[in-house]
Design an enzyme around this catalytic site. Sequence first.
Site, short mmCIF file in Angstrom:
data_model
loop_
_atom_site.label_atom_id
_atom_site.label_comp_id
_atom_site.label_asym_id
_atom_site.label_seq_id
_atom_site.Cartn_x
_atom_site.Cartn_y
_atom_site.Cartn_z
N CYS A 69 -1.51 -11.54 3.10
CA CYS A 69 -0.97 -10.27 3.61
C CYS A 69 -1.93 -9.67 4.62
CB CYS A 69 -0.83 -9.23 2.50
SG CYS A 69 0.44 -9.58 1.31
N GLY A 118 8.84 9.81 23.52
CA GLY A 118 8.50 8.64 24.32
C GLY A 118 7.83 8.96 25.65
N CYS A 174 2.03 -14.99 0.42
CA CYS A 174 0.62 -14.61 0.43
C CYS A 174 -0.12 -15.41 -0.63
CB CYS A 174 0.51 -13.10 0.15
SG CYS A 174 -1.18 -12.56 -0.10
N CYS A 209 -1.31 -12.47 -3.44
CA CYS A 209 -0.36 -11.70 -4.25
C CYS A 209 1.03 -12.29 -4.26
CB CYS A 209 -0.32 -10.24 -3.78
SG CYS A 209 0.58 -10.02 -2.23
N CYS A 267 -1.52 -5.54 -0.41
CA CYS A 267 -1.83 -6.75 -1.18
C CYS A 267 -2.58 -6.37 -2.46
CB CYS A 267 -2.67 -7.67 -0.32
SG CYS A 267 -2.81 -9.34 -0.95
#
Lengths: 194, 279
Positions: B265, B30, B240, B243, B271
């Site tokens: 998506c 970090g 979606c 899909c 997808c």
Amino acid sequence: MKLDMVHDIQRTYRKVLNSMSRPGEIENIKNESQKVDIDTEFFNSTLVLMFMLLDAEVSFKIISNKEDEMTKFINQLTYAKSKELHEADFIFLLNDAKKEDIESTFKKAKVGDLINPNKSATIIVESEKITNEKDLTLKGPGIKEVNYVEVKLKGNWIEERNEKNIEYPLGIDVIFTDINSNIMCLPRTTQIFK
Amino acid sequence: MKIDYNFAFFDEGSKREIRRATLKAVAIPGYQVSFASREMPIARGWGTGGLQLTLSLTGTEDVLKVIDQGSDESVNAVNIKKLVKKTTGVLNTDDTNKATLIQSRHRIPEKSLKDKQILVLQVPIPEPLRLVEPSEYKTKRLHAENEYSGAWLMLFEQIMKYGNMSTGADHPVKVYDRYVMAPSPIPRFDNPKMDYSKALILLGAGREKKIYAVPPYTKVKSLAFEDYPFEVESFEDKECRLCKATGVFMDELIDEDTKETYYQCNDTSYCLDRLNNRN
């Protein structure tokens, strides 16, 4: 065959990076280190690590019986500057280093400051042998539960390292290598339990 | 004029600089490590940090996937892919599972990442405190002192103004209980994927000259208050259009003719994979 300064160094880097992100995982760079065709009195894997890490931008320190000779050689090879132990970016503890030298290296290496904890030393240690035997237990970032390692090295380096890394984010990072070109890293975040 | 570029575009000195910074970044999860960011053949702010990381990592055996906001085929992704491919000859893929290196702008793929994969994220503003403190000199000291009131206050003000934490993307996280970090502008939906991720995550900001990292299996906690817990974007009851996936990050689109809202998506390869394997 000669060491390829682009591809062999890249492969070494990826292995070191993997070990650094997963402390205790042992990687091997024998394929790369056996291509070294320069005669040295230290491990070939250490020389590959030197090529990977050193250039004119950074400083180093050699801890060995033949320090002067080696320092000159590495300076000519990589253009990195030699500095005192408490100032060096990369410290190479070679296999002939004495017990007291190992301990004092861990004691004196720089830990960075709170503003720039990255300005700390990385110690590259030549140990007799690194294995995954259940000797030391490792915990910390990069480790799912626990990892086990055994590092054959003289002296109380574990206590010195613990002492050094007590004030996170200050601390030192260590890369171990051995005669078989194994690589294992202990960043400052890794806790060692005996 | 034909120019023979080095493997992976850079000279070895540049790679060494990036690699040294990356190793330190992994050792201090970090923390933003400054590095000598190079000039790139794409404009700063268009993924030069991510690209530099990718080039320093790439070897001949790698398989590279590049995504831009979930899409494998948008301009930014395609250009970066082409540059890496031209200078290294590595294989490209859209399949998240097959990739060894994934460079991404603003998304973490829907498919969970694997152990040996490396995710490289492009970061425009690596400093989570930049909105409250414009001086780099000062923010470095705030990180040193573990002084993150600014980040908390920013979230608090959002709650006061809007009733919730309104960070659309780049919701700050705390890494390994020490550094507050900008996760790059990924949606909040992707923040939990960083927590104890199996893959190594590297973040690069070329313009800001910073590299930082989240090692695998590292605690990453999104900043939140006890009474205002962290929430991800909700796509409940949405599916979606193509899909029929649910529970994934979706784009909201409007059909120009019927003015109807529909969802799709955001991760195009996910997808497509579902569509291809439907039967």
